[in-house]
Write a protein that holds these residues in place. Structure first.
Motif, PDB file in Angstrom:
ATOM      1  N   GLN A 101       0.834  -1.202   0.000  1.00 33.88           N
ATOM      2  CA  GLN A 101       0.000   0.000   0.000  1.00 33.88           C
ATOM      3  C   GLN A 101       0.874   1.260   0.000  1.00 33.88           C
ATOM      4  N   ALA A 102       1.898   1.287   0.836  1.00 33.02           N
ATOM      5  CA  ALA A 102       2.804   2.442   0.888  1.00 33.02           C
ATOM      6  C   ALA A 102       3.540   2.619  -0.443  1.00 33.02           C
ATOM      7  N   ARG A 103       3.980   1.513  -1.028  1.00 30.21           N
ATOM      8  CA  ARG A 103       4.691   1.566  -2.317  1.00 30.21           C
ATOM      9  C   ARG A 103       3.787   2.113  -3.415  1.00 30.21           C
ATOM     10  N   LEU A 104       2.556   1.628  -3.468  1.00 29.43           N
ATOM     11  CA  LEU A 104       1.626   2.082  -4.508  1.00 29.43           C
ATOM     12  C   LEU A 104       1.245   3.545  -4.315  1.00 29.43           C
ATOM     13  N   CYS A 105       1.093   3.958  -3.063  1.00 36.06           N
ATOM     14  CA  CYS A 105       0.748   5.367  -2.802  1.00 36.06           C
ATOM     15  C   CYS A 105       1.879   6.310  -3.195  1.00 36.06           C
ATOM     16  N   ARG A 106       3.125   5.828  -3.115  1.00 30.03           N
ATOM     17  CA  ARG A 106       4.253   6.652  -3.565  1.00 30.03           C
ATOM     18  C   ARG A 106       4.267   6.782  -5.089  1.00 30.03           C
ATOM     19  N   ILE A 107       3.778   5.767  -5.792  1.00 31.14           N
ATOM     20  CA  ILE A 107       3.767   5.777  -7.261  1.00 31.14           C
ATOM     21  C   ILE A 107       2.634   6.635  -7.800  1.00 31.14           C
ATOM     22  N   MET A 108       1.456   6.512  -7.224  1.00 34.95           N
ATOM     23  CA  MET A 108       0.270   7.161  -7.774  1.00 34.95           C
ATOM     24  C   MET A 108       0.313   8.682  -7.630  1.00 34.95           C
ATOM     25  N   ASP A 109      -0.466   9.347  -8.449  1.00 42.80           N
ATOM     26  CA  ASP A 109      -0.676  10.794  -8.362  1.00 42.80           C
ATOM     27  C   ASP A 109      -2.033  10.983  -7.691  1.00 42.80           C
ATOM     28  N   THR A 110      -2.044  11.455  -6.457  1.00 42.85           N
ATOM     29  CA  THR A 110      -3.297  11.545  -5.699  1.00 42.85           C
ATOM     30  C   THR A 110      -4.291  12.532  -6.290  1.00 42.85           C
ATOM     31  N   GLU A 111      -3.835  13.410  -7.167  1.00 43.45           N
ATOM     32  CA  GLU A 111      -4.735  14.366  -7.818  1.00 43.45           C
ATOM     33  C   GLU A 111      -5.426  13.762  -9.042  1.00 43.45           C
ATOM     34  N   LYS A 112      -4.840  12.692  -9.617  1.00 40.00           N
ATOM     35  CA  LYS A 112      -5.354  12.152 -10.872  1.00 40.00           C
ATOM     36  C   LYS A 112      -5.776  10.683 -10.800  1.00 40.00           C
ATOM     37  N   ASP A 113      -5.232   9.934  -9.860  1.00 43.65           N
ATOM     38  CA  ASP A 113      -5.413   8.482  -9.830  1.00 43.65           C
ATOM     39  C   ASP A 113      -6.232   8.058  -8.608  1.00 43.65           C
ATOM     40  N   SER A 114      -6.720   6.821  -8.661  1.00 42.41           N
ATOM     41  CA  SER A 114      -7.489   6.250  -7.561  1.00 42.41           C
ATOM     42  C   SER A 114      -6.981   4.838  -7.284  1.00 42.41           C
ATOM     43  N   LEU A 115      -6.896   4.499  -6.006  1.00 44.18           N
ATOM     44  CA  LEU A 115      -6.420   3.191  -5.575  1.00 44.18           C
ATOM     45  C   LEU A 115      -7.329   2.715  -4.456  1.00 44.18           C
ATOM     46  N   ARG A 116      -7.810   1.462  -4.545  1.00 42.97           N
ATOM     47  CA  ARG A 116      -8.704   0.915  -3.520  1.00 42.97           C
ATOM     48  C   ARG A 116      -8.215  -0.459  -3.081  1.00 42.97           C
ATOM     49  N   PHE A 117      -8.304  -0.714  -1.786  1.00 41.79           N
ATOM     50  CA  PHE A 117      -7.983  -2.009  -1.206  1.00 41.79           C
ATOM     51  C   PHE A 117      -9.255  -2.535  -0.545  1.00 41.79           C
ATOM     52  N   TYR A 118      -9.670  -3.749  -0.919  1.00 43.49           N
ATOM     53  CA  TYR A 118     -10.820  -4.409  -0.304  1.00 43.49           C
ATOM     54  C   TYR A 118     -10.289  -5.617   0.449  1.00 43.49           C
ATOM     55  N   TYR A 119     -10.500  -5.661   1.746  1.00 44.28           N
ATOM     56  CA  TYR A 119      -9.976  -6.713   2.605  1.00 44.28           C
ATOM     57  C   TYR A 119     -11.021  -7.818   2.748  1.00 44.28           C
ATOM     58  N   LEU A 120     -10.767  -8.956   2.104  1.00 41.27           N
ATOM     59  CA  LEU A 120     -11.722 -10.063   2.122  1.00 41.27           C
ATOM     60  C   LEU A 120     -11.407 -11.079   3.216  1.00 41.27           C
ATOM     61  N   GLY A 121     -10.270 -10.960   3.859  1.00 42.80           N
ATOM     62  CA  GLY A 121      -9.932 -11.806   4.998  1.00 42.80           C
ATOM     63  C   GLY A 121      -9.498 -13.204   4.626  1.00 42.80           C
ATOM     64  N   ASN A 122      -9.534 -14.094   5.628  1.00 37.91           N
ATOM     65  CA  ASN A 122      -9.062 -15.465   5.440  1.00 37.91           C
ATOM     66  C   ASN A 122     -10.159 -16.411   4.960  1.00 37.91           C
ATOM     67  N   GLN A 123     -11.399 -16.043   5.114  1.00 38.62           N
ATOM     68  CA  GLN A 123     -12.518 -16.883   4.664  1.00 38.62           C
ATOM     69  C   GLN A 123     -13.057 -16.393   3.325  1.00 38.62           C
ATOM     70  N   TYR A 124     -12.156 -15.960   2.457  1.00 37.46           N
ATOM     71  CA  TYR A 124     -12.536 -15.319   1.200  1.00 37.46           C
ATOM     72  C   TYR A 124     -13.253 -16.242   0.230  1.00 37.46           C
ATOM     73  N   GLU A 125     -13.035 -17.562   0.318  1.00 37.76           N
ATOM     74  CA  GLU A 125     -13.676 -18.484  -0.630  1.00 37.76           C
ATOM     75  C   GLU A 125     -15.195 -18.334  -0.604  1.00 37.76           C
ATOM     76  N   LYS A 126     -15.744 -18.022   0.567  1.00 36.38           N
ATOM     77  CA  LYS A 126     -17.191 -17.891   0.725  1.00 36.38           C
ATOM     78  C   LYS A 126     -17.699 -16.539   0.243  1.00 36.38           C
ATOM     79  N   LYS A 127     -16.791 -15.598  -0.043  1.00 35.31           N
ATOM     80  CA  LYS A 127     -17.182 -14.247  -0.406  1.00 35.31           C
ATOM     81  C   LYS A 127     -17.033 -13.954  -1.892  1.00 35.31           C
ATOM     82  N   ILE A 128     -16.556 -14.926  -2.659  1.00 35.95           N
ATOM     83  CA  ILE A 128     -16.285 -14.692  -4.080  1.00 35.95           C
ATOM     84  C   ILE A 128     -17.128 -15.636  -4.923  1.00 35.95           C
ATOM     85  N   GLU A 129     -17.812 -15.081  -5.899  1.00 36.17           N
ATOM     86  CA  GLU A 129     -18.498 -15.865  -6.921  1.00 36.17           C
ATOM     87  C   GLU A 129     -17.958 -15.414  -8.261  1.00 36.17           C
TER      88      GLU A 129
END
Length: 96
Positions: free
Chosen positions: A52-80
């Motif tokens: 996350q820190a590495r990507l935030c250093r690369i991106m331009d906060t005025e022009k770009d968007s970055l999102r992290f979605y935390y699905l956890g350890n039981q992710y198999e049940k959350k993805i179709e």
């Protein structure tokens, strides 16, 4: 934990296209691309914060968007998934 990383980088100029390539290059080190600007990454919290820190250093906060979605350890049940581009299980052995 499984983290879904999505990004939208403004590519109207050469600097934006470079940022797009750099962000994708970083994400591919941690997971698999599931769509053009979407990665599924299996990592621990420390790896996630470092990426996350590495990507935030690369991106331009005025022009770009970055999102992290935390699905956890039981992710198999959350993805179709429907349609093409079958994914692999990153926890199972990969034989080439």
């Amino acid at each position: 934990m499984l983290v879904l990383i999505t990004y939208d980088v403004n590519t109207e100029d050469a600097a934006g296209r470079k940022r797009l390539r750099q962000i994708a290059r970083q994400c591919v080190n941690y997971g698999q691309r599931v769509q053009n600007s979407v990665f599924e990454c299996l990592m621990d919290p420390a790896q996630c914060k470092a990426l996350q820190a590495r990507l935030c250093r690369i991106m331009d906060t005025e022009k770009d968007s970055l999102r992290f979605y935390y699905l956890g350890n039981q992710y198999e049940k959350k993805i179709e998934h429907f349609g093409s581009k079958n994914s692999y299980s990153s926890e199972e052995p990969l034989i080439l």
